[in-house]
Design an enzyme around this catalytic site. Structure first.
Site, PDB file in Angstrom:
ATOM      1  N   ARG A  55       4.510  16.450  -2.032  1.00 51.68           N
ATOM      2  CA  ARG A  55       5.134  16.401  -0.700  1.00 51.68           C
ATOM      3  C   ARG A  55       6.066  15.197  -0.539  1.00 51.68           C
ATOM      4  O   ARG A  55       7.162  15.320  -0.008  1.00 51.68           O
ATOM      5  CB  ARG A  55       4.099  16.494   0.408  1.00 51.68           C
ATOM      6  CG  ARG A  55       3.234  15.276   0.611  1.00 51.68           C
ATOM      7  CD  ARG A  55       2.341  15.453   1.815  1.00 51.68           C
ATOM      8  NE  ARG A  55       1.468  16.610   1.657  1.00 51.68           N
ATOM      9  CZ  ARG A  55       1.018  17.345   2.673  1.00 51.68           C
ATOM     10  NH1 ARG A  55       1.348  17.040   3.901  1.00 51.68           N
ATOM     11  NH2 ARG A  55       0.222  18.348   2.453  1.00 51.68           N
ATOM     12  N   THR A  56       5.652  14.042  -1.036  1.00 50.42           N
ATOM     13  CA  THR A  56       6.511  12.866  -0.894  1.00 50.42           C
ATOM     14  C   THR A  56       7.767  13.008  -1.752  1.00 50.42           C
ATOM     15  O   THR A  56       8.879  12.662  -1.340  1.00 50.42           O
ATOM     16  CB  THR A  56       5.739  11.583  -1.265  1.00 50.42           C
ATOM     17  OG1 THR A  56       4.560  11.521  -0.470  1.00 50.42           O
ATOM     18  CG2 THR A  56       6.570  10.345  -1.017  1.00 50.42           C
ATOM     19  N   LYS A  83       3.822   9.977 -22.025  1.00 53.59           N
ATOM     20  CA  LYS A  83       3.593   9.644 -23.440  1.00 53.59           C
ATOM     21  C   LYS A  83       3.380   8.149 -23.613  1.00 53.59           C
ATOM     22  O   LYS A  83       3.442   7.626 -24.719  1.00 53.59           O
ATOM     23  CB  LYS A  83       4.789  10.096 -24.281  1.00 53.59           C
ATOM     24  CG  LYS A  83       4.988  11.597 -24.282  1.00 53.59           C
ATOM     25  CD  LYS A  83       6.282  11.974 -25.010  1.00 53.59           C
ATOM     26  CE  LYS A  83       6.733  13.374 -24.654  1.00 53.59           C
ATOM     27  NZ  LYS A  83       8.174  13.447 -24.417  1.00 53.59           N
ATOM     28  N   ARG A 105       6.908   5.953  -6.967  1.00 56.65           N
ATOM     29  CA  ARG A 105       5.496   6.180  -6.643  1.00 56.65           C
ATOM     30  C   ARG A 105       4.719   5.810  -7.889  1.00 56.65           C
ATOM     31  O   ARG A 105       5.043   6.274  -8.981  1.00 56.65           O
ATOM     32  CB  ARG A 105       5.284   7.656  -6.292  1.00 56.65           C
ATOM     33  CG  ARG A 105       3.827   8.141  -6.369  1.00 56.65           C
ATOM     34  CD  ARG A 105       2.968   7.627  -5.248  1.00 56.65           C
ATOM     35  NE  ARG A 105       3.359   8.188  -3.985  1.00 56.65           N
ATOM     36  CZ  ARG A 105       2.609   9.034  -3.255  1.00 56.65           C
ATOM     37  NH1 ARG A 105       1.418   9.379  -3.678  1.00 56.65           N
ATOM     38  NH2 ARG A 105       3.055   9.492  -2.115  1.00 56.65           N
ATOM     39  N   HIS A 135       2.552   2.196   1.654  1.00 59.79           N
ATOM     40  CA  HIS A 135       3.358   3.408   1.679  1.00 59.79           C
ATOM     41  C   HIS A 135       4.247   3.308   2.916  1.00 59.79           C
ATOM     42  O   HIS A 135       4.022   3.982   3.914  1.00 59.79           O
ATOM     43  CB  HIS A 135       2.423   4.621   1.750  1.00 59.79           C
ATOM     44  CG  HIS A 135       3.086   5.936   1.435  1.00 59.79           C
ATOM     45  ND1 HIS A 135       4.436   6.068   1.197  1.00 59.79           N
ATOM     46  CD2 HIS A 135       2.570   7.182   1.321  1.00 59.79           C
ATOM     47  CE1 HIS A 135       4.717   7.339   0.956  1.00 59.79           C
ATOM     48  NE2 HIS A 135       3.606   8.034   1.017  1.00 59.79           N
TER      49      HIS A 135
END
Lengths: 316, 428
Positions: A55-56, A83, A105, A135
Site C-alpha cells: 500500500r505504501t 541477494k 522503506r 513513518h
C-alpha cells in the site's frame, strides 16, 4: 524545510501546515478528469522498498506519477537486494542512475538517516517507514484526515484529542504521529498494555494510559495500531482474546468518542483483533479515506522537497 | 644489549636517566648522568611501566582481513602496551592448547608486545560444556584468564563449575555479563533515547543481574572472578558492595565507556555500536568514580577491529565493537589524570600493575626500579594529536574518535629494554 523527510520531528508547525495545505490543493487537481501535473517532469523518483509494503509503495508511485516524475521501483523480492546487496551498494547504484529523490522503506531503524547522511548519495531522502522508528508520511496523511474531519481543511489541530491504541513499542506510526500531532497542537494519549509501551515514554509529548475505556470518552479520534498476534509468544500479552477484550475497539467503545469523532487505522487491519468489523466498516470509520489521502500528502511532500516551482495552476 | 633512556620522570616524579641491560633496569641515576649523545632522549616526559591490556581482539586466526596478530600488536605498542590478552572468539575459537599456543607463538614472532592468549571457557563459545581449561593452562601459552567474551556464560551451573575448576591452576574466569534473553536483538542502551530512535534496548539490568549472580557464585565457591567491560552505575555499585564483603572480584572498564555516551546513537552510524552499548552520562560518571576509588581495578580496551563493510551500513546490520589500543592512554589521561582523579602512580596501577596481577603475568606491571623488567612507556601529557585511521597500525578503521583531538600521547615504548616505539612511530 529540511532537505530530507526522515522524522516527523524534522517538520516545524509551518512546514507541516504548508504540506497539508499543498495536499489540499493537489487533492482538488485529483478531482479533475486529467489528474496529472507537469511539476516533476524530468525528475526521477526511486521507490526503494527493502520491506514489503504494497500500500505504501503504490501510494508513493501514484503520487510521483501524478506529478509527472519518472518513477523507478526497487522491491526487495526479485532484485539484488534479496541477494544480499548492501544498502550502500544499492544507494550507489541509484545515485549513478541520477535519482533526485529516494523514497525508502527499510526494516532497520535509521536506514533512511544513514542514506541521507553517509555521503553515498546527493538526492533527497523520504522515509517511507524504517524499522520501529518512524513513518512520517503516514503521520502527515493522518493529520490531513484529522484536519479534514475536525477543522475543515485549514489551520492546525489545536485542542483536538487523539487517542492512539496498540503496539506503541514496535510502531513507527505511533512515534511519528505523537511528534506531528503535538507539533500541530493536538493532545495525544497513547493507550497500550505496559509491555507494549517503550521505556521512557513518559517523556514523550503525550499522555499515557493503560485503560482504553478511561481514555476514549470525548476524544475526537481514535487511531488503532496493528497488533501482531505473534507478540503474545514473546509474552507481551497472554492471548489474542485477552488483548481484544482489554484494548480492542468495538461499537460500545467507539460510541464513547465525541460526537463526530472518527476511527482510524493505518492498515493492514487485523479484524477481530484490535478492531471489530462493525467498527472498521461503520459510520465513524475513515480508514479507506486515509488511503486516498495518502496519495495527496505524498504528492505534497515530493512537491515541496523537490523544490518544484509553483505550477499547480498550470494544468487548469 | 644496553639501552639508555635519558631524562624521564618515573610516575611524573624527579627526572632520571635509566640504563637497561639484558631486558632489565640496571641503573637509575639522576638526569644528566648519562652523556647527552647516548640512547633515547626522554625530554623530561613521564615514565610508566608498560601498559597491560586484559581485553584485546586480535582477530587472528579467522578474520585476518580485520586485524592480524602482527598489526594488532603493532597498534598495542603504539598505544604504550607491552602486553595484551588476546580474546578467544577467533575462528577457530581459542578453546584448545593448539590454538592458544599458535596465537602465543605468532605474538613472539611479531615482537611488538607480549601476547597472552585468553582461553575459551566453553567449547566453541557454545556455553554447553567446558573447554579443556587445564590443557590451555599447562600449554606453552600458560593461559590464566578464561573467557567466552562476546557471549555470556549464562548457565549458572556451568559458570559455577568453571569458577571452581580454574582454582587448580590459579586461573580466573572473565565474564562478559549479558543476560542473553534480556538482550535478544538489542542494539543500544535501553533508555528514553532507544525508545525515540526505535532501536531495540540493551537494558542495564541484563548486565547487573549477571554480575550480581556471579559475585554471589564466586563468594559461594571461594573463587576469584573478573568482570569484563562493566558499563553501568548499578554494576559499579554491585561490585563495590561485593568487595566490601570480601568477594575476590576484579573489574574492568573500557576507555570508551569512560568518555562516550549513548547520544552518539542519534547518528545511526554503527561506528558507535558496541557491546555493552554506550550508556548515559550518569553511567560515565559512575565508572569514573569506580575507577578512581579502585572499585574498578583496570582499564581494558576491548579493542575490536572490524572490516570496513561491517560498519559501512545501517545500524542494525553493523558489527559490535570499536578500536581502542591506540587511543586508550589519551582517553584515560583526559578523563582521569587531567581531571585530577588519578595521579601517575594510580594510572600505572590501573593500566599496568593490576592488569598484570589479574592475568598472573609475572614480568609485567612491575615497579620502575633496578633489577625489574625494562618494559616501559614514556608519555607526553602536554601533547595533542588528531585521530587519523590512515596513521594507525590497525588493519581496521572503526575508531569512535575519528578526527577527534586527543590530549596526551605515547612517545616511546620499550619491551624488555628493546624499543618497540620511538617518537610515536614503530621502531624499525
Amino acid at each position: 524545510m529540511n532537505k530530507h523527510l526522515l522524522s516527523a520531528a524534522d517538520l516545524t508547525r509551518d512546514d507541516a501546515v504548508a504540506i497539508l495545505d499543498t495536499a489540499v490543493e493537489l487533492a482538488r487537481v485529483s478531482d479533475r478528469t486529467v489528474k496529472k501535473l507537469p511539476t516533476l517532469r524530468g525528475r526521477t523518483v526511486v521507490n526503494l522498498f527493502f520491506e514489503d509494503s504494497t500500500r505504501t509503495r503504490i501510494s508513493f508511485e501514484a503520487a510521483a506519477k501524478r506529478l509527472s516524475a519518472d518513477v523507478i521501483t526497487f522491491s526487495a523480492k526479485g532484485s539484488s537486494v534479496s541477494k544480499g546487496e548492501s544498502l550502500k551498494d544499492t544507494a550507489l547504484t541509484l545515485e549513478a542512475m541520477g535519482a533526485d529523490a529516494i523514497v525508502v522503506r527499510h526494516g532497520a531503524s535509521g536506514a533512511p538517516h544513514r542514506l541521507a547522511h553517509s555521503g553515498w548519495i546527493d538526492g533527497v531522502v523520504v522515509n517511507a517507514g524504517d524499522g520501529t522508528h518512524e513513518h512520517p508520511t503516514q503521520a502527515l496523511l493522518d493529520a490531513y484526515t484529522l484536519r479534514h474531519h475536525l477543522s475543515s481543511d485549514e489551520g492546525a489541530l489545536d485542542g483536538r484529542h487523539v487517542v492512539i491504541v496498540g503496539d506503541v513499542l514496535h510502531s513507527r506510526v505511533a512515534r511519528s504521529n505523537v511528534l506531528l500531532l503535538h507539533t500541530l497542537g493536538a493532545r495525544v494519549t497513547l493507550v497500550a498494555p505496559p509491555t507494549l509501551m517503550p521505556v521512557g515514554v513518559e517523556s514523550w509529548p503525550c499522555g499515557i494510559s493503560y485503560d482504553l475505556d478511561a481514555a476514549l470518552p470525548g476524544a475526537d479520534a481514535v487511531m488503532m495500531l496493528r497488533v501482531q498476534a505473534e507478540r503474545m509468544n514473546a509474552a507481551y500479552f497472554p492471548s489474542a482474546n485477552e488483548y481484544s477484550r482489554r484494548y480492542g475497539l468495538d461499537v460500545r467503545r467507539s460510541d464513547l468518542l465525541a460526537d463526530g469523532g472518527i476511527v482510524m487505522h493505518p492498515g493492514p487491519m487485523n479484524r477481530g483483533m484490535e478492531i471489530t468489523a462493525e467498527v472498521a466498516d461503520g459510520p465513524r470509520s475513515v480508514i479507506v479515506e486515509q488511503v486516498t489521502n495518502g496519495v495527496h500528502v505524498r504528492m505534497a511532500v515530493l512537491y515541496r522537497l523537490l523544490g518544484a516551482a509553483d505550477v499547480i495552476g498550470e494544468a487548469s | 644489549m644496553t639501552t639508555v633512556l635519558r631524562n624521564v620522570r618515573p610516575y611524573g616524579e624527579d627526572a632520571v636517566d635509566i640504563t637497561m641491560r639484558d631486558g632489565l633496569i640496571s641503573a637509575i641515576e639522576p638526569a644528566g648522568t648519562q652523556p647527552a649523545a647516548e640512547g633515547i632522549d626522554g625530554r623530561g616526559l613521564v615514565l610508566l611501566p608498560g601498559f597491560v591490556d586484559l581485553h584485546t581482539h586480535l582477530r587472528e586466526p579467522g578474520r585476518e582481513d580485520a586485524e592480524t596478530i602482527a598489526t594488532g600488536t603493532a597498534a598495542a605498542a603504539l598505544g604504550g602496551f607491552t602486553a595484551v590478552h588476546a580474546m578467544a572468539n577467533t575462528n577457530p575459537v581459542a578453546d584448545t592448547a593448539g590454538v592458544v599456543e599458535q596465537v602465543w607463538r605468532r605474538g613472539i614472532e611479531a615482537g611488538h608486545c607480549d601476547v597472552h592468549p585468553v582461553g575459551a571457557v566453553t567449547v566453541g563459545l557454545q556455553g554447553e560444556r567446558l573447554a579443556e581449561l587445564g590443557a590451555m593452562a599447562d600449554s606453552a601459552a600458560r593461559v590464566r584468564i578464561f573467557s567466552d567474551d562476546g557471549v555470556c556464560v549464562s548457565d549458572p551451573v556451568l559458570m559455577r563449575r568453571a569458577l571452581e575448576y580454574v582454582k587448580a591452576f590459579d586461573g580466573v574466569i572473565a565474564q562478559h555479563a549479558q543476560d542473553p534473553r534480556l538482550t535478544e536483538g538489542a542494539q543500544m542502551n535501553e533508555s528514553e533515547l532507544s525508545g525515540v530512535l526505535g532501536l531495540r534496548g540493551w537494558p542495564a539490568v541484563a548486565e547487573e543481574a549477571i554480575i550480581a549472580r556471579d559475585l554471589l557464585l564466586a563468594q559461594h565457591v571461594g573463587s576469584r572472578v573478573h568482570i569484563c567491560h562493566l558499563s553501568t552505575r548499578g554494576s559499579v555499585e554491585i561490585v563495590r558492595w561485593a568487595k566490601e564483603r570480601g568477594v575476590e572480584v576484579t573489574a574492568e572498564v573500557t576507555p570508551h565507556h569512560l568518555i562516550l555516551t549513548e547520544e552518539l546513537a542519534r547518528t545511526y552510524d554503527p561506528r558507535y555500536k558496541v557491546n555493552p552499548p554506550l550508556r548515559t552520562a550518569d553511567d560515565v560518571e559512575a565508572v569514573r568514580e569506580g575507577l578512581e576509588d579502585g572499585t574498578i581495578d583496570v582499564v581494558a580496551t576491548d579493542h575490536a577491529p572490524h572490516a570496513r563493510e561491517d560498519k559501512d551500513c545501517e545500524w542494525a546490520a553493523g558489527a559490535f565493537g570499536l578500536l581502542g589500543l591506540e587511543t586508550a592512554f589519551s582517553v584515560v589521561f583526559e578523563t582521569m589524570v587531567a581531571t585530577g582523579r588519578l595521579d601517575w602512580r594510580q594510572l600505572a596501577d590501573r593500566m599496568s600493575e593490576r592488569p598484570a596481577r589479574i592475568g598472573r603475568v609475572i614480568d609485567q606491571g612491575r615497579p620502575v626500579a633496578v633489577g625489574e623488567p625494562a618494559s616501559l612507556v614514556v608519555v607526553d601529557p602536554h601533547a595533542t594529536w588528531t585521530v587519523d585511521p590512515s596513521r594507525s597500525a590497525s588493519r581496521s578503521a572503526n575508531t569512535p574518535f575519528l578526527s577527534r583531538e586527543m590530549r596526551g600521547a605515547v612517545v616511546h615504548t620499550l619491551l624488555r629494554g628493546r624499543p618497540t616505539v620511538i617518537d610515536g612511530s614503530l621502531a624499525p
